[in-house]
Write a protein that holds these residues in place. Structure first.
Motif, PDB file in Angstrom:
ATOM      1  N   ASP A  33       0.839  -1.204   0.000  1.00 23.15           N
ATOM      2  CA  ASP A  33       0.000   0.000   0.000  1.00 23.15           C
ATOM      3  C   ASP A  33       0.873   1.252   0.000  1.00 23.15           C
ATOM      4  O   ASP A  33       0.560   2.242  -0.675  1.00 23.15           O
ATOM      5  N   TYR A  34       1.972   1.221   0.787  1.00 21.85           N
ATOM      6  CA  TYR A  34       2.878   2.376   0.838  1.00 21.85           C
ATOM      7  C   TYR A  34       3.498   2.625  -0.533  1.00 21.85           C
ATOM      8  O   TYR A  34       3.555   3.764  -1.010  1.00 21.85           O
ATOM      9  N   GLN A  35       3.947   1.552  -1.177  1.00 19.59           N
ATOM     10  CA  GLN A  35       4.579   1.690  -2.482  1.00 19.59           C
ATOM     11  C   GLN A  35       3.589   2.177  -3.539  1.00 19.59           C
ATOM     12  O   GLN A  35       3.937   2.996  -4.391  1.00 19.59           O
ATOM     13  N   LEU A  36       2.348   1.687  -3.482  1.00 20.27           N
ATOM     14  CA  LEU A  36       1.326   2.146  -4.423  1.00 20.27           C
ATOM     15  C   LEU A  36       1.000   3.622  -4.195  1.00 20.27           C
ATOM     16  O   LEU A  36       0.849   4.396  -5.145  1.00 20.27           O
ATOM     17  N   GLY A  37       0.918   3.995  -2.922  1.00 19.97           N
ATOM     18  CA  GLY A  37       0.638   5.392  -2.598  1.00 19.97           C
ATOM     19  C   GLY A  37       1.755   6.307  -3.049  1.00 19.97           C
ATOM     20  O   GLY A  37       1.524   7.408  -3.543  1.00 19.97           O
ATOM     21  N   LYS A  38       2.989   5.842  -2.905  1.00 15.98           N
ATOM     22  CA  LYS A  38       4.155   6.629  -3.317  1.00 15.98           C
ATOM     23  C   LYS A  38       4.181   6.822  -4.825  1.00 15.98           C
ATOM     24  O   LYS A  38       4.620   7.854  -5.330  1.00 15.98           O
ATOM     25  N   SER A  39       3.694   5.803  -5.557  1.00 11.71           N
ATOM     26  CA  SER A  39       3.712   5.874  -7.012  1.00 11.71           C
ATOM     27  C   SER A  39       2.481   6.590  -7.570  1.00 11.71           C
ATOM     28  O   SER A  39       2.337   6.747  -8.773  1.00 11.71           O
ATOM     29  N   GLY A  40       1.575   6.984  -6.659  1.00 13.64           N
ATOM     30  CA  GLY A  40       0.381   7.701  -7.108  1.00 13.64           C
ATOM     31  C   GLY A  40      -0.792   6.802  -7.430  1.00 13.64           C
ATOM     32  O   GLY A  40      -1.859   7.269  -7.816  1.00 13.64           O
ATOM     33  N   GLN A  41      -0.600   5.484  -7.278  1.00 15.91           N
ATOM     34  CA  GLN A  41      -1.689   4.550  -7.550  1.00 15.91           C
ATOM     35  C   GLN A  41      -2.526   4.363  -6.294  1.00 15.91           C
ATOM     36  O   GLN A  41      -2.047   4.492  -5.176  1.00 15.91           O
ATOM     37  N   LYS A  42      -3.776   4.029  -6.498  1.00 13.06           N
ATOM     38  CA  LYS A  42      -4.664   3.758  -5.368  1.00 13.06           C
ATOM     39  C   LYS A  42      -4.658   2.265  -5.061  1.00 13.06           C
ATOM     40  O   LYS A  42      -4.724   1.450  -5.984  1.00 13.06           O
ATOM     41  N   PRO A  43      -4.549   1.899  -3.791  1.00 11.18           N
ATOM     42  CA  PRO A  43      -4.630   0.477  -3.427  1.00 11.18           C
ATOM     43  C   PRO A  43      -5.960  -0.105  -3.869  1.00 11.18           C
ATOM     44  O   PRO A  43      -6.978   0.595  -3.900  1.00 11.18           O
ATOM     45  N   ALA A  44      -5.928  -1.371  -4.222  1.00 13.42           N
ATOM     46  CA  ALA A  44      -7.169  -2.036  -4.651  1.00 13.42           C
ATOM     47  C   ALA A  44      -8.192  -1.987  -3.528  1.00 13.42           C
ATOM     48  O   ALA A  44      -7.882  -2.308  -2.377  1.00 13.42           O
ATOM     49  N   SER A  45      -9.391  -1.556  -3.855  1.00 11.60           N
ATOM     50  CA  SER A  45     -10.433  -1.444  -2.825  1.00 11.60           C
ATOM     51  C   SER A  45     -10.967  -2.813  -2.461  1.00 11.60           C
ATOM     52  O   SER A  45     -11.110  -3.686  -3.310  1.00 11.60           O
ATOM     53  N   LYS A  46     -11.224  -2.989  -1.183  1.00 11.81           N
ATOM     54  CA  LYS A  46     -11.754  -4.259  -0.707  1.00 11.81           C
ATOM     55  C   LYS A  46     -13.265  -4.293  -0.942  1.00 11.81           C
ATOM     56  O   LYS A  46     -13.940  -3.263  -0.855  1.00 11.81           O
ATOM     57  N   PRO A  47     -13.822  -5.462  -1.258  1.00 17.42           N
ATOM     58  CA  PRO A  47     -15.262  -5.546  -1.487  1.00 17.42           C
ATOM     59  C   PRO A  47     -16.042  -5.151  -0.235  1.00 17.42           C
ATOM     60  O   PRO A  47     -15.680  -5.534   0.875  1.00 17.42           O
ATOM     61  N   VAL A  48     -17.064  -4.352  -0.436  1.00 14.93           N
ATOM     62  CA  VAL A  48     -17.879  -3.891   0.688  1.00 14.93           C
ATOM     63  C   VAL A  48     -18.992  -4.897   0.952  1.00 14.93           C
ATOM     64  O   VAL A  48     -19.723  -5.293   0.046  1.00 14.93           O
ATOM     65  N   ALA A  49     -19.071  -5.316   2.208  1.00 12.42           N
ATOM     66  CA  ALA A  49     -20.094  -6.295   2.565  1.00 12.42           C
ATOM     67  C   ALA A  49     -21.480  -5.662   2.492  1.00 12.42           C
ATOM     68  O   ALA A  49     -21.668  -4.490   2.814  1.00 12.42           O
ATOM     69  N   ALA A  50     -22.456  -6.461   2.043  1.00 15.06           N
ATOM     70  CA  ALA A  50     -23.830  -5.962   1.952  1.00 15.06           C
ATOM     71  C   ALA A  50     -24.422  -5.881   3.352  1.00 15.06           C
ATOM     72  O   ALA A  50     -24.018  -6.619   4.258  1.00 15.06           O
TER      73      ALA A  50
END
Length: 303
Positions: free
Chosen positions: A232-249
């Motif tokens: 997540d840190y590396q993705l944030g540093k590169s400007g990418q957004k971490p993959a979102s986790k599925p939201v439970a219904a």
């Protein structure tokens, strides 16, 4: 913590051995030389002279002061290396910054590896034997590998043959020495594992390393959770957004109203998971084999 005390006691004991005129070790074949080679020994700083052939003459005062502060708090993490020149007299081979910072920190002794004239092969044998021990922490192993490379002039390929380990394994250990000293200390004290260290080494920024390290300690994070944080840190540093986790219904009302009854019936906090299609499952926790058997009988109607 007990492990560190044990090492210090061992270092002091060997230091006393070197100060005994009857045990003036001059070569690798002398009595008790095997106790000196491959061990960390606490030496009086005043008994160590600077190598006159040391090519480095300029030391940054600011970084030296920072190192001395670190040494006051954590001690000398990586021992210096000296050569025995006379009775209770030694000449520095490597680690002048650590020696200078130790003096600046007010230490009277410093941990050291001792070399004896013509003892290169004996030292190599002692180090290789030391690496085979099962009670070494990852940093101790990494330091032993580094010493074999620096002092015996081995390549990583030659070291691989000498210790019977894959080159990739040796590389993974050596990379741990690039971690912040605080993290290295945490690894030596058993607060984090080599797996945690291997994940953290992928972060070059030392402040970010320490931030995640502190989170690992505070939340008792697993290696996998640490790897996720690093990613997540590396993705944030590169400007990418971490993959979102599925939201439970949301749990349907008719299920929500029944949860207290399930909890009361099973004498356990029953959890409910529902997907976006409205399909779900009940999760009934158990704490032991007996508890599992009790729940099984409740489900089958045997109770």
């Amino acid at each position: 913590m007990a492990k560190a005390v044990k090492k210090q006691a061992l270092g002091r004991g060997l230091s006393a051995l070197l100060k005994d005129p009857e045990n003036d070790i001059k070569s690798a074949s002398d009595k008790n030389a095997d106790k000196v080679l491959g061990n960390i020994i606490e030496l009086d700083i005043e008994s160590i002279e600077i190598n006159p052939f040391q090519p480095r003459t300029n030391f940054n005062e600011e970084t030296l002061t920072e190192l001395s502060i670190s040494i006051k708090e954590l001690g000398v993490i990586q021992p210096i290396t000296v050569r025995k020149t006379d009775f209770n007299k030694f000449q520095l081979i490597s680690g002048e910054r650590r020696l200078r910072a130790s003096k600046l920190a007010g230490l009277t002794t410093v941990p050291a590896f001792i070399r004896i004239a013509n003892d290169q092969e004996s030292l190599a044998m002692a180090l290789v034997e030391n690496i085979q021990r099962h009670d070494l922490d990852p940093i101790e192993i990494a330091l032993s590998y580094q010493r074999l490379i620096d002092e015996i002039n081995l390549t990583q390929e030659q070291l691989s043959d000498r210790v019977g380990k894959k080159r990739s394994t040796i590389t993974n250990y050596l990379r741990l020495l690039k971690l912040d000293p605080i993290i290295q200390t945490g690894m030596r004290d058993g607060f984090v594992s080599m797996g945690h260290g291997r994940a953290l080494i992928n972060i070059e920024n030392k402040k970010a390393q320490l931030s995640i390290y502190e989170k690992i300690i505070a939340e008792s994070l697993s290696v996998r959770a640490t790897e996720a944080l690093v990613k997540d840190y590396q993705l944030g540093k590169s400007g990418q957004k971490p993959a979102s986790k599925p939201v439970a219904a949301p749990v349907p009302e008719f299920v929500e109203n029944s949860i207290p009854k399930f909890t009361e019936y099973f004498s356990a906090k029953v959890d409910v998971k529902v997907d976006k299609n409205g399909k779900g499952k009940l999760i009934i926790p158990f704490t032991s084999n007996d508890d599992f058997e009790r729940i099984k009988k409740l489900i089958s109607g045997e109770l």
